[in-house]
Design a protein around this motif. Sequence first.
Motif, PDB file in Angstrom:
ATOM      1  N   LEU A  33      17.843   4.541  -3.663  1.00 33.72           N
ATOM      2  CA  LEU A  33      18.822   5.282  -2.663  1.00 33.72           C
ATOM      3  C   LEU A  33      19.426   4.447  -1.425  1.00 33.72           C
ATOM      4  O   LEU A  33      20.311   4.799  -0.955  1.00 33.72           O
ATOM      5  N   GLY A  34      18.257   3.619  -0.978  1.00 35.33           N
ATOM      6  CA  GLY A  34      18.905   2.712   0.191  1.00 35.33           C
ATOM      7  C   GLY A  34      17.859   2.340   0.840  1.00 35.33           C
ATOM      8  O   GLY A  34      16.705   2.710   0.975  1.00 35.33           O
ATOM      9  N   GLU A  35      18.167   1.286   2.099  1.00 30.98           N
ATOM     10  CA  GLU A  35      17.314   0.876   3.003  1.00 30.98           C
ATOM     11  C   GLU A  35      17.729   1.616   4.195  1.00 30.98           C
ATOM     12  O   GLU A  35      19.033   1.094   4.740  1.00 30.98           O
ATOM     13  N   ILE A  36      16.643   1.733   5.101  1.00 33.74           N
ATOM     14  CA  ILE A  36      16.830   2.097   6.687  1.00 33.74           C
ATOM     15  C   ILE A  36      16.254   0.953   7.387  1.00 33.74           C
ATOM     16  O   ILE A  36      15.028   0.831   7.127  1.00 33.74           O
ATOM     17  N   PRO A  37      16.874   0.500   8.218  1.00 36.72           N
ATOM     18  CA  PRO A  37      16.308  -0.699   9.216  1.00 36.72           C
ATOM     19  C   PRO A  37      15.235   0.035  10.279  1.00 36.72           C
ATOM     20  O   PRO A  37      15.362   1.116  10.634  1.00 36.72           O
ATOM     21  N   VAL A  47       5.125  18.219 -11.919  1.00 32.73           N
ATOM     22  CA  VAL A  47       5.618  19.381 -11.631  1.00 32.73           C
ATOM     23  C   VAL A  47       7.006  19.667 -12.276  1.00 32.73           C
ATOM     24  O   VAL A  47       7.595  20.627 -12.062  1.00 32.73           O
ATOM     25  N   LYS A  48       7.420  18.645 -13.066  1.00 32.01           N
ATOM     26  CA  LYS A  48       8.725  18.644 -13.684  1.00 32.01           C
ATOM     27  C   LYS A  48       9.884  18.577 -12.766  1.00 32.01           C
ATOM     28  O   LYS A  48      10.875  19.496 -12.938  1.00 32.01           O
ATOM     29  N   VAL A  49       9.793  18.082 -11.671  1.00 31.41           N
ATOM     30  CA  VAL A  49      10.950  18.168 -10.663  1.00 31.41           C
ATOM     31  C   VAL A  49      11.505  16.526 -10.772  1.00 31.41           C
ATOM     32  O   VAL A  49      10.699  15.615 -10.738  1.00 31.41           O
ATOM     33  N   PRO A  50      12.883  16.674 -11.111  1.00 29.62           N
ATOM     34  CA  PRO A  50      13.613  15.397 -11.351  1.00 29.62           C
ATOM     35  C   PRO A  50      13.508  14.466 -10.039  1.00 29.62           C
ATOM     36  O   PRO A  50      13.590  14.914  -8.979  1.00 29.62           O
ATOM     37  N   VAL A  51      13.101  13.412 -10.157  1.00 34.72           N
ATOM     38  CA  VAL A  51      13.094  12.340  -8.956  1.00 34.72           C
ATOM     39  C   VAL A  51      14.588  11.552  -8.702  1.00 34.72           C
ATOM     40  O   VAL A  51      15.193  11.134  -9.512  1.00 34.72           O
ATOM     41  N   LEU A  52      15.184  12.254  -7.695  1.00 34.68           N
ATOM     42  CA  LEU A  52      16.622  11.749  -7.231  1.00 34.68           C
ATOM     43  C   LEU A  52      16.361  10.132  -6.915  1.00 34.68           C
ATOM     44  O   LEU A  52      17.435   9.475  -7.082  1.00 34.68           O
ATOM     45  N   GLY A  69      10.457  -4.142  -1.474  1.00 32.06           N
ATOM     46  CA  GLY A  69       9.572  -3.547  -2.368  1.00 32.06           C
ATOM     47  C   GLY A  69      10.014  -2.096  -2.921  1.00 32.06           C
ATOM     48  O   GLY A  69       9.682  -1.934  -4.060  1.00 32.06           O
ATOM     49  N   GLY A  70      10.683  -1.479  -2.232  1.00 29.58           N
ATOM     50  CA  GLY A  70      11.199  -0.086  -2.469  1.00 29.58           C
ATOM     51  C   GLY A  70      12.226  -0.121  -3.727  1.00 29.58           C
ATOM     52  O   GLY A  70      11.912   0.398  -4.757  1.00 29.58           O
ATOM     53  N   ARG A  71      13.144  -1.015  -3.705  1.00 25.62           N
ATOM     54  CA  ARG A  71      14.090  -1.444  -4.918  1.00 25.62           C
ATOM     55  C   ARG A  71      13.281  -1.792  -6.110  1.00 25.62           C
ATOM     56  O   ARG A  71      13.417  -1.153  -7.073  1.00 25.62           O
ATOM     57  N   GLU A  72      12.203  -2.773  -5.840  1.00 25.59           N
ATOM     58  CA  GLU A  72      11.329  -3.135  -6.914  1.00 25.59           C
ATOM     59  C   GLU A  72      10.706  -2.153  -7.780  1.00 25.59           C
ATOM     60  O   GLU A  72      10.626  -1.992  -8.908  1.00 25.59           O
ATOM     61  N   ALA A  73      10.115  -1.431  -6.771  1.00 28.72           N
ATOM     62  CA  ALA A  73       9.083  -0.168  -7.355  1.00 28.72           C
ATOM     63  C   ALA A  73      10.288   0.892  -8.126  1.00 28.72           C
ATOM     64  O   ALA A  73       9.777   1.252  -8.980  1.00 28.72           O
ATOM     65  N   ALA A  74      11.440   0.959  -7.372  1.00 33.61           N
ATOM     66  CA  ALA A  74      12.289   1.883  -8.277  1.00 33.61           C
ATOM     67  C   ALA A  74      12.599   1.653  -9.626  1.00 33.61           C
ATOM     68  O   ALA A  74      12.769   2.121 -10.489  1.00 33.61           O
ATOM     69  N   ILE A 124       0.874  -1.071   0.100  1.00 35.52           N
ATOM     70  CA  ILE A 124       0.006  -0.085   0.017  1.00 35.52           C
ATOM     71  C   ILE A 124       0.987   1.261   0.026  1.00 35.52           C
ATOM     72  O   ILE A 124       0.588   2.251  -0.855  1.00 35.52           O
ATOM     73  N   ALA A 125       1.962   1.246   0.684  1.00 37.44           N
ATOM     74  CA  ALA A 125       2.989   2.428   0.928  1.00 37.44           C
ATOM     75  C   ALA A 125       3.541   2.529  -0.415  1.00 37.44           C
ATOM     76  O   ALA A 125       3.818   3.521  -0.961  1.00 37.44           O
ATOM     77  N   LEU A 126       3.812   1.318  -1.202  1.00 31.24           N
ATOM     78  CA  LEU A 126       4.392   1.500  -2.309  1.00 31.24           C
ATOM     79  C   LEU A 126       3.574   2.259  -3.704  1.00 31.24           C
ATOM     80  O   LEU A 126       4.111   2.777  -4.502  1.00 31.24           O
ATOM     81  N   LEU A 127       2.313   1.757  -3.406  1.00 28.22           N
ATOM     82  CA  LEU A 127       1.447   2.313  -4.322  1.00 28.22           C
ATOM     83  C   LEU A 127       1.368   3.847  -4.264  1.00 28.22           C
ATOM     84  O   LEU A 127       1.245   4.560  -5.235  1.00 28.22           O
ATOM     85  N   ASP A 128       1.317   4.500  -3.017  1.00 27.62           N
ATOM     86  CA  ASP A 128       1.429   5.821  -2.632  1.00 27.62           C
ATOM     87  C   ASP A 128       2.896   6.275  -2.987  1.00 27.62           C
ATOM     88  O   ASP A 128       2.915   7.445  -3.487  1.00 27.62           O
ATOM     89  N   ALA A 129       3.872   5.356  -3.230  1.00 27.04           N
ATOM     90  CA  ALA A 129       5.005   6.067  -3.466  1.00 27.04           C
ATOM     91  C   ALA A 129       4.922   6.538  -5.107  1.00 27.04           C
ATOM     92  O   ALA A 129       5.555   7.408  -5.751  1.00 27.04           O
ATOM     93  N   THR A 130       4.137   5.514  -5.735  1.00 29.48           N
ATOM     94  CA  THR A 130       3.980   5.608  -7.307  1.00 29.48           C
ATOM     95  C   THR A 130       3.343   6.941  -7.467  1.00 29.48           C
ATOM     96  O   THR A 130       3.669   7.859  -8.351  1.00 29.48           O
ATOM     97  N   ARG A 131       2.294   7.289  -6.478  1.00 28.49           N
ATOM     98  CA  ARG A 131       1.784   8.701  -6.649  1.00 28.49           C
ATOM     99  C   ARG A 131       2.948   9.647  -6.533  1.00 28.49           C
ATOM    100  O   ARG A 131       2.730  10.923  -7.203  1.00 28.49           O
ATOM    101  N   GLY A 132       3.620   9.532  -5.625  1.00 31.61           N
ATOM    102  CA  GLY A 132       4.748  10.750  -5.114  1.00 31.61           C
ATOM    103  C   GLY A 132       5.381  10.949  -6.551  1.00 31.61           C
ATOM    104  O   GLY A 132       5.812  12.130  -6.971  1.00 31.61           O
ATOM    105  N   LEU A 133       5.863   9.774  -7.385  1.00 31.70           N
ATOM    106  CA  LEU A 133       6.607   9.896  -8.414  1.00 31.70           C
ATOM    107  C   LEU A 133       5.734  10.656  -9.440  1.00 31.70           C
ATOM    108  O   LEU A 133       6.484  11.668 -10.021  1.00 31.70           O
ATOM    109  N   SER A 134       4.485  10.311  -9.629  1.00 35.07           N
ATOM    110  CA  SER A 134       3.642  11.134 -10.702  1.00 35.07           C
ATOM    111  C   SER A 134       3.527  12.542 -10.415  1.00 35.07           C
ATOM    112  O   SER A 134       3.466  13.416 -11.143  1.00 35.07           O
TER     113      SER A 134
END
Length: 385
Positions: free
Chosen positions: A316-320, A273-278, A303-308, A258-268
């Motif tokens: 960019l990395g994983e935080i435990p 607004v034409k801001v590069p996604v780092l 999931g974050g890596r796969e989504a990226a 569910i969080a990953l789905l939201d992350a996709t929205r963040g990307l869109s």
Amino acid sequence: MKLFGNKNGPAPEAPAVTENAVLNALRGVIDPDLHRDIVELGFIKDLNIHEGTVGFTVELTTPACPVKEKLKSQAHDLVAVIPGVTQVDVHMTAQVRQSMDPWSQRAPVPGVRNIVAVASGKGGVGKSTVAVNLAVALARQGARVGLMDADIYGPSIPMMMGAQDAHVMGDAEGHIMPLEAHGVKMVSIGFILGENAPVVWRGPMVGKAVTQLVRECVWGELDYLIIDLPPGTGDAQLSLAQSVPVSGGVIVTTPQDIALLDATRGLSMFREVKVPVLGIIENMSYFACPHCGEKTNIFSHGGGREAAERMKVPFLGEIPLDVDVRIGGDTGMPIVAAKPGSPQAVAFMELASKVAAAASIAAMDLHVQSEGFIPLNTLVGPRAK
Ligand code: ADP
């Protein structure tokens, strides 16, 4: 040319070392992020040759470069083997490049070279925790850093930075003076709203207030200004990203679907607004048992890596998930400052280096898109028209 004399003849004559020979040798050093050699990139400064002694400065695009020492020894070793060279003095420095708004719609904030927005699809994924530790980690690596808490729905950065009792001050001209904590200049929308202010703001109002705060704050010279956006990808976030000249956005997510789905929205949102996604950061990625070290994937993992990969943006990395990270937030002592050698702090430091590298790449990409490649040392300061 006679190189070697005999016992009775003249002393050995060393070949003259030329600037060309040194620069040619240095072309063998490739910046791993920018994929170009350090001569082409304009990194070599103050080259001087005196007989067999060669001295030069390598000016990187960020002090948070994880391979600084490696580049230094490569440069040293390649020059040291040039015939005639007897000594090599390499000095490493960094000059963070000014990122540009390729569409020139958003005026730059004077003195601020890069603005990085930290976003998340929903609240509670650790967006503010990441923003705070990212800012402190960059400062600890030698960058000049500002942190702006734009989360109107729950400004938590003053607490996380140990400055919850501070009050915002103005100078004689009515400008806002940032506070300073852990080597980071900081301002929060909470200082203006007050702690219990009801948030009935609509998007455009948020954008306006935050723009004002960013522009009227006396930041001085900043390499990176990190903005903690309000959670979500709605009106407020869009208008904010539109009104401030954001050089790049990072998206924080947890590994759940569910969080990953939201992350996709963040990307869109950033793309709109034409801001590069780092890149994407996976927080609460796993739990490492402090006793036996065993890793448990509480919210699943990866999931974050796969989504990226799916969305074709850097991972960019994983935080435990870690109790010290939470305690750091609650006590105003971010883990990168409280326990700098811990694996969690190291994870944040590596993350900061990756964000800095991604910002350098974004600055270069924009320039390449608009004008073809030009050495980065010409990008400092506002672009000449
Ligand atoms: P957001 O800004 O996304 O709403 P916060 O950064 O405020 O999220 O984090 C929410 C809570 O989770 C806080 O109590 C914070 O200390 C905790 N937290 C965030 N990241 C971690 C982590 N990696 N390990 C443990 N606790 C965390």
